[in-house]
Design a protein around this motif. Sequence first.
Motif, PDB file in Angstrom:
ATOM      1  N   THR A  12       0.848  -1.183   0.000  1.00 29.69           N
ATOM      2  CA  THR A  12       0.000   0.000   0.000  1.00 29.69           C
ATOM      3  C   THR A  12       0.889   1.240   0.000  1.00 29.69           C
ATOM      4  OG1 THR A  12      -0.141   0.048   2.397  1.00 29.69           O
ATOM      5  CG2 THR A  12      -1.873  -1.148   1.237  1.00 29.69           C
ATOM      6  N   TYR A  13       0.361   2.296  -0.564  1.00 25.11           N
ATOM      7  CA  TYR A  13       1.128   3.527  -0.727  1.00 25.11           C
ATOM      8  C   TYR A  13       0.468   4.700  -0.014  1.00 25.11           C
ATOM      9  CZ  TYR A  13       3.334   0.570  -4.150  1.00 25.11           C
ATOM     10  OH  TYR A  13       3.981  -0.477  -4.739  1.00 25.11           O
ATOM     11  N   SER A  14      -0.605   4.457   0.721  1.00 23.09           N
ATOM     12  CA  SER A  14      -1.331   5.543   1.372  1.00 23.09           C
ATOM     13  C   SER A  14      -0.499   6.253   2.436  1.00 23.09           C
ATOM     14  CB  SER A  14      -2.647   5.036   1.962  1.00 23.09           C
ATOM     15  OG  SER A  14      -2.407   3.985   2.858  1.00 23.09           O
ATOM     16  N   GLN A  15       0.524   5.592   2.984  1.00 26.58           N
ATOM     17  CA  GLN A  15       1.364   6.235   3.990  1.00 26.58           C
ATOM     18  C   GLN A  15       2.173   7.389   3.396  1.00 26.58           C
ATOM     19  OE1 GLN A  15       1.785   3.104   2.870  1.00 26.58           O
ATOM     20  NE2 GLN A  15       3.930   2.529   2.777  1.00 26.58           N
ATOM     21  N   PHE A  16       2.228   7.475   2.046  1.00 29.74           N
ATOM     22  CA  PHE A  16       2.969   8.545   1.376  1.00 29.74           C
ATOM     23  C   PHE A  16       2.058   9.689   0.927  1.00 29.74           C
ATOM     24  CE2 PHE A  16       5.269   4.538   0.431  1.00 29.74           C
ATOM     25  CZ  PHE A  16       6.405   4.802   1.183  1.00 29.74           C
ATOM     26  N   LYS A  17       0.785   9.612   1.255  1.00 27.56           N
ATOM     27  CA  LYS A  17      -0.196  10.606   0.804  1.00 27.56           C
ATOM     28  C   LYS A  17       0.181  12.027   1.214  1.00 27.56           C
ATOM     29  CE  LYS A  17      -4.823   9.703   0.061  1.00 27.56           C
ATOM     30  NZ  LYS A  17      -6.131   9.246   0.462  1.00 27.56           N
ATOM     31  N   ARG A  48       5.550  15.998  -6.031  1.00 24.17           N
ATOM     32  CA  ARG A  48       6.680  15.498  -6.834  1.00 24.17           C
ATOM     33  C   ARG A  48       7.153  14.133  -6.326  1.00 24.17           C
ATOM     34  NH1 ARG A  48      12.396  18.610  -8.005  1.00 24.17           N
ATOM     35  NH2 ARG A  48      13.307  16.928  -9.197  1.00 24.17           N
ATOM     36  N   GLU A  49       7.279  14.002  -5.014  1.00 17.90           N
ATOM     37  CA  GLU A  49       7.715  12.733  -4.434  1.00 17.90           C
ATOM     38  C   GLU A  49       6.665  11.648  -4.619  1.00 17.90           C
ATOM     39  OE1 GLU A  49       8.329  15.663  -3.091  1.00 17.90           O
ATOM     40  OE2 GLU A  49      10.500  15.634  -2.850  1.00 17.90           O
ATOM     41  N   ARG A  50       5.372  12.007  -4.541  1.00 17.95           N
ATOM     42  CA  ARG A  50       4.318  11.010  -4.760  1.00 17.95           C
ATOM     43  C   ARG A  50       4.348  10.490  -6.193  1.00 17.95           C
ATOM     44  NH1 ARG A  50      -0.707  13.724  -3.758  1.00 17.95           N
ATOM     45  NH2 ARG A  50       0.438  15.648  -3.583  1.00 17.95           N
ATOM     46  N   TRP A  51       4.625  11.368  -7.167  1.00 18.62           N
ATOM     47  CA  TRP A  51       4.751  10.913  -8.557  1.00 18.62           C
ATOM     48  C   TRP A  51       5.952   9.979  -8.705  1.00 18.62           C
ATOM     49  CZ3 TRP A  51       1.241  10.646 -12.082  1.00 18.62           C
ATOM     50  CH2 TRP A  51       0.182  11.540 -12.093  1.00 18.62           C
ATOM     51  N   THR A  52       7.031  10.266  -7.996  1.00 12.24           N
ATOM     52  CA  THR A  52       8.211   9.385  -8.038  1.00 12.24           C
ATOM     53  C   THR A  52       7.866   8.013  -7.467  1.00 12.24           C
ATOM     54  OG1 THR A  52       9.703  11.273  -7.857  1.00 12.24           O
ATOM     55  CG2 THR A  52      10.594   9.113  -7.238  1.00 12.24           C
ATOM     56  N   GLU A 101      -4.412   5.873  -3.617  1.00 12.19           N
ATOM     57  CA  GLU A 101      -3.675   5.835  -2.373  1.00 12.19           C
ATOM     58  C   GLU A 101      -2.685   6.995  -2.265  1.00 12.19           C
ATOM     59  OE1 GLU A 101      -1.933   1.938  -2.034  1.00 12.19           O
ATOM     60  OE2 GLU A 101      -3.870   0.981  -1.756  1.00 12.19           O
ATOM     61  N   LEU A 102      -2.129   7.419  -3.391  1.00 15.16           N
ATOM     62  CA  LEU A 102      -1.161   8.529  -3.398  1.00 15.16           C
ATOM     63  C   LEU A 102      -1.830   9.882  -3.608  1.00 15.16           C
ATOM     64  CD1 LEU A 102       1.736   6.900  -5.457  1.00 15.16           C
ATOM     65  CD2 LEU A 102       1.722   7.420  -3.007  1.00 15.16           C
TER      66      LEU A 102
END
Length: 76
Positions: free
Chosen positions: A26-31, A36-40, A73-74
Motif C-alpha cells: 500500500t502507498y497511502s502512507q505517502f499521501k 513530486r515525491e508522490r509521482w516518483t 492511495e497517493l
Amino acid sequence: MTTPPNHAQALQQRADASIITGPWPTYSQFKGFPERERWTIYELAKAGRQAMEDKGFEMAESYDAFVRRVTQELDL
C-alpha cells in the motif's frame, strides 16, 4: 480471448505462471508527501510491477485496477 467468468477459473487457465494474488503493497502512507515525491513513488511502483512481470510473475490485480488503486492511495 474471452475473460474468464470467475477468479478461480482464471487462475486455472494461467497455472503455468506464478500468480501474485496479494496482499499488495500500500502507498497511502505517502499521501502527505509533496506531489513530486508522490509521482516518483508512483513511477517506482509501476517499475516494480513491470520488473516482476518481466521475471514471469502474473498479477491477479489487473493493470488498470493497480493504477486506480495506487493513484488513489497517493492522491494523484
